[in-house]
Design a protein around this motif. Sequence first.
Motif, PDB file in Angstrom:
ATOM      1  N   GLY A 190       4.650  69.779  47.878  1.00 18.55           N
ATOM      2  CA  GLY A 190       5.810  68.989  48.285  1.00 18.55           C
ATOM      3  C   GLY A 190       7.120  69.692  48.002  1.00 18.55           C
ATOM      4  N   SER A 249       9.790  71.237  50.840  1.00 23.16           N
ATOM      5  CA  SER A 249      11.199  70.838  50.841  1.00 23.16           C
ATOM      6  C   SER A 249      12.113  72.054  50.784  1.00 23.16           C
ATOM      7  N   TYR A 259       4.502  60.398  53.999  1.00 23.30           N
ATOM      8  CA  TYR A 259       4.514  60.757  52.581  1.00 23.30           C
ATOM      9  C   TYR A 259       4.806  59.569  51.647  1.00 23.30           C
ATOM     10  N   ILE A 319       8.562  61.178  58.274  1.00 22.86           N
ATOM     11  CA  ILE A 319       8.401  61.611  56.878  1.00 22.86           C
ATOM     12  C   ILE A 319       8.080  60.414  55.976  1.00 22.86           C
ATOM     13  N   SER A 339      11.939  74.068  54.097  1.00 22.33           N
ATOM     14  CA  SER A 339      12.649  73.406  55.194  1.00 22.33           C
ATOM     15  C   SER A 339      14.163  73.529  55.027  1.00 22.33           C
ATOM     16  N   ILE A 340      14.647  73.342  53.813  1.00 16.58           N
ATOM     17  CA  ILE A 340      16.087  73.443  53.557  1.00 16.58           C
ATOM     18  C   ILE A 340      16.577  74.866  53.796  1.00 16.58           C
TER      19      ILE A 340
END
Length: 407
Positions: free
Chosen positions: A109, A113, A37, A33, A116-117
């Motif tokens: 982005g 996030s 990024y 990551i 994924s969480i």
Amino acid sequence: MPSTNNERPATRRVTVYALAALAIQILALGIWIFRFYILEDHSSPMVGIDFAIFWSAARVAMAHGAAYVFSPQWMLPMELALGLDNYSPWPYPPTFLLAVLPFGRLPFGIALSIYSILGLLAYGAVLARLCRGIDRAYLPLVLAFPGVAIAIGLGQNSLFTVAAAGAALAMIEVETALAGACIAILAIKPQFGVLFPLALICGRQWKTFGVSALCTLAIVGASLVAFGVDAWLAFAEFLPQFSTLAVEQGGIMMWPGMPTAFALGRSAGLSVNASYLLHGVVAAPAVLAMAYLWMRRARFELRAASLIIATLLVQPYIMFYDLVWLILPLVFLVRDHRTVALGRMEWIVIGAAWLAPAQAVLSAYLHQYLNILPAVMIALVIIVVRRHGATAPEFTNPSGEPSRRTC
């Protein structure tokens, strides 16, 4: 079940290895990551590359209409703008598009996030429920299961689908209606729900079957209202093309990452029809075994494990990132260890299944079919059926309790 004195040293070693594997996965994911990024080093694959396809489809659907997500003319510019090297098709039904549509309203982005969480939270909550009561010594193995890091790194939807399947099984005997609703969530990736109706019919669990059918119809209906019939017609037209190009003619770019008997046959040079025949020869006994265990009302852990194993075996097309589903039969077999102790060979097969996601990644990126999964899955089916036989009446104590014997 408490560990015996002989088991404890081996268990401690496995715990150390599992925690070390977990630390390596977290470190590798963090470096990946950071490089992509923060340092903007694009020499490695994009983190969340599959979610980029989902996000692009959501954007295209909002801007032009859901039917256009199956067109490279509209998807390719969106994907290239995110950093993908070439066109990646959207092979999912409108039910999944309905689920990812809200993420398209967010910057990429932030959307990645949150996605994924949420996936990790859903997966973790279900695993915490399923792992209640098992020996804590085995929890590091569950935490370090490599399929999770792979799914997060690619931004795949498998954490959500395995959470839906696991939640359904966790509640199927206590909250039958909620279990049916969880099964319906698999409409986002319907091939993973294909055997649930058969299991419910064989188990005579009519309420769960009815609720799952009604909720599935509701989800499909919601997608029709949101996107219209055109999206479903476009999906029906695109799916055979995808199956031919990516599955049947996928070559070294696809088959090594497909841990299925069909891909094994194609990689070995068999024709499409011969590969489907090989796949059927492998999958049919697993489905029959699953149906038998549900009809016979075998121990819940064995029924649940057989359903997930058969679900994975019956798919001609699954990819290495789908192998996070393997955590379910592994947890159910460890739970069953409390009733009938797992033998040495059974632990070896469980260990091979635990390693299968990492091994499948290696196969995919080396472009060589090295997958051990078909053989491991067959071994798991044999283990589950054998463990059911081990607690048949001839192996039962006079009190009616299963014998504490090692298979």
